[in-house]
Design a protein around this motif. Structure first.
Motif, PDB file in Angstrom:
ATOM      1  N   SER A  84       0.820  -1.209   0.000  1.00 26.34           N
ATOM      2  CA  SER A  84       0.000   0.000   0.000  1.00 26.34           C
ATOM      3  C   SER A  84       0.855   1.261   0.000  1.00 26.34           C
ATOM      4  CB  SER A  84      -0.900   0.007   1.233  1.00 26.34           C
ATOM      5  OG  SER A  84      -1.572   1.251   1.363  1.00 26.34           O
ATOM      6  N   HIS A  85       0.369   2.301  -0.675  1.00 31.39           N
ATOM      7  CA  HIS A  85       1.034   3.601  -0.617  1.00 31.39           C
ATOM      8  C   HIS A  85       1.108   4.119   0.810  1.00 31.39           C
ATOM      9  CE1 HIS A  85       0.213   4.962  -5.055  1.00 31.39           C
ATOM     10  NE2 HIS A  85       1.037   3.947  -4.966  1.00 31.39           N
ATOM     11  N   ALA A  86       0.166   3.710   1.659  1.00 33.49           N
ATOM     12  CA  ALA A  86       0.091   4.224   3.022  1.00 33.49           C
ATOM     13  C   ALA A  86       0.907   3.409   4.019  1.00 33.49           C
ATOM     14  CB  ALA A  86      -1.372   4.262   3.467  1.00 33.49           C
ATOM     15  N   PHE A  87       1.612   2.396   3.557  1.00 34.94           N
ATOM     16  CA  PHE A  87       2.324   1.494   4.467  1.00 34.94           C
ATOM     17  C   PHE A  87       3.338   2.238   5.324  1.00 34.94           C
ATOM     18  CE2 PHE A  87       5.751  -1.784   5.132  1.00 34.94           C
ATOM     19  CZ  PHE A  87       5.024  -2.595   5.995  1.00 34.94           C
ATOM     20  N   ARG A  88       3.992   3.237   4.780  1.00 31.42           N
ATOM     21  CA  ARG A  88       5.006   3.984   5.511  1.00 31.42           C
ATOM     22  C   ARG A  88       4.483   5.270   6.133  1.00 31.42           C
ATOM     23  NH1 ARG A  88       9.969   1.732   4.705  1.00 31.42           N
ATOM     24  NH2 ARG A  88      10.177   0.321   2.932  1.00 31.42           N
TER      25      ARG A  88
END
Length: 250
Positions: free
Chosen positions: A58-62
């Protein structure tokens, strides 16, 4: 061909659910855009789910950034991003605020505004057949006329620029001529490398079985192939974040 008006505009809490439930629920949904050029509606036939901090693809993982800020906001909004600096992809934000889950709309059938969708696609490249008008996430975004300006658009406003109408509740009679939903199949997500590519842990691509507009599955290219692509295609939007470099979509 199925008509454009089947389904209902959901309340926001329809999107405020687990991403896998929303993903399955979007199959058969109608996405309609209204612009100065006209109206186009796509029946969604393929999606992929991405679960924020719990999902390495996911783009939001970090965590939050300027690029993925919409994902961390209110459910029921559109998240639009440019993939590898080349093409646009569109997603619906779901789940509670701050959890950054989203569903990528991978493919669909154009059911309204076919001529306009074809014109838009021809501007962007070759159109081999009508089934290819919105077959794949980049083609779908082009057919609908969506660009980065629509990032953050509210999808539950029935008078909005982009509106989602979800299929009728189970057991409710369908209008005459409307096909019954096909069986749903699932499998690994397209173009993912690394931990998020584990088909046993993340079988989070869902599609309507047998639908001709579903895109073909392709694994992620290896690192050498990806570097070769970057060397021949200039990136006008800046380097993609780490999740995109790993092949993640949302």
């Amino acid at each position: 061909m199925a008509g454009p008006a089947v389904g209902t505009v959901p309340a926001r809490d329809w999107f405020d659910r687990d991403v896998l439930d929303v993903a399955r629920g979007l199959l058969g949904a109608r996405v309609t855009t209204t612009t100065d050029e006209g109206v186009v509606t796509v029946r969604v036939t393929e999606v992929e789910a991405y679960r924020g901090a719990a999902d390495p693809a996911s783009h939001a993982f970090r965590g939050p950034s300027a690029r993925n800020a919409t994902m961390f906001g209110e459910p029921g909004h559109l998240y639009v991003y440019r993939h590898l600096g080349i093409h646009l992809c569109i997603n619906t934000v779901c789940g509670p605020v701050g959890q950054a889950s989203a569903v990528l709309l991978r493919a669909g059938e154009v059911t309204e505004g076919v001529d306009l969708a074809r014109t838009r696609r021809q501007r962007a490249g070759v159109v081999r057949s009508e089934r290819d008008l919105a077959r794949g996430p980049a083609r779908l975004a082009v057919a609908l006329g969506i660009d980065l300006a629509q990032d953050g658009t509210d999808l539950v406003d029935p008078n909005g620029v982009v509106v989602v109408r979800v299929p009728l509740p189970a057991g409710e009679p369908l209008p005459a001529g409307e096909p019954h939903p096909a069986a749903v199949e699932s499998g690994p997500r397209v173009g993912i490398r690394g931990p998020g590519a584990d088909a046993a842990l993340f079988p989070w691509r869902f599609w309507l079985a047998g639908d001709p507009t579903v895109s073909a599955y392709r694994p992620a290219p290896d690192s050498r192939a990806r570097r070769a692509v970057r060397q021949t295609r200039p990136d006008t939007s800046g380097s993609p974040p780490a999740a995109a470099r790993r092949g993640g979509s949302t």
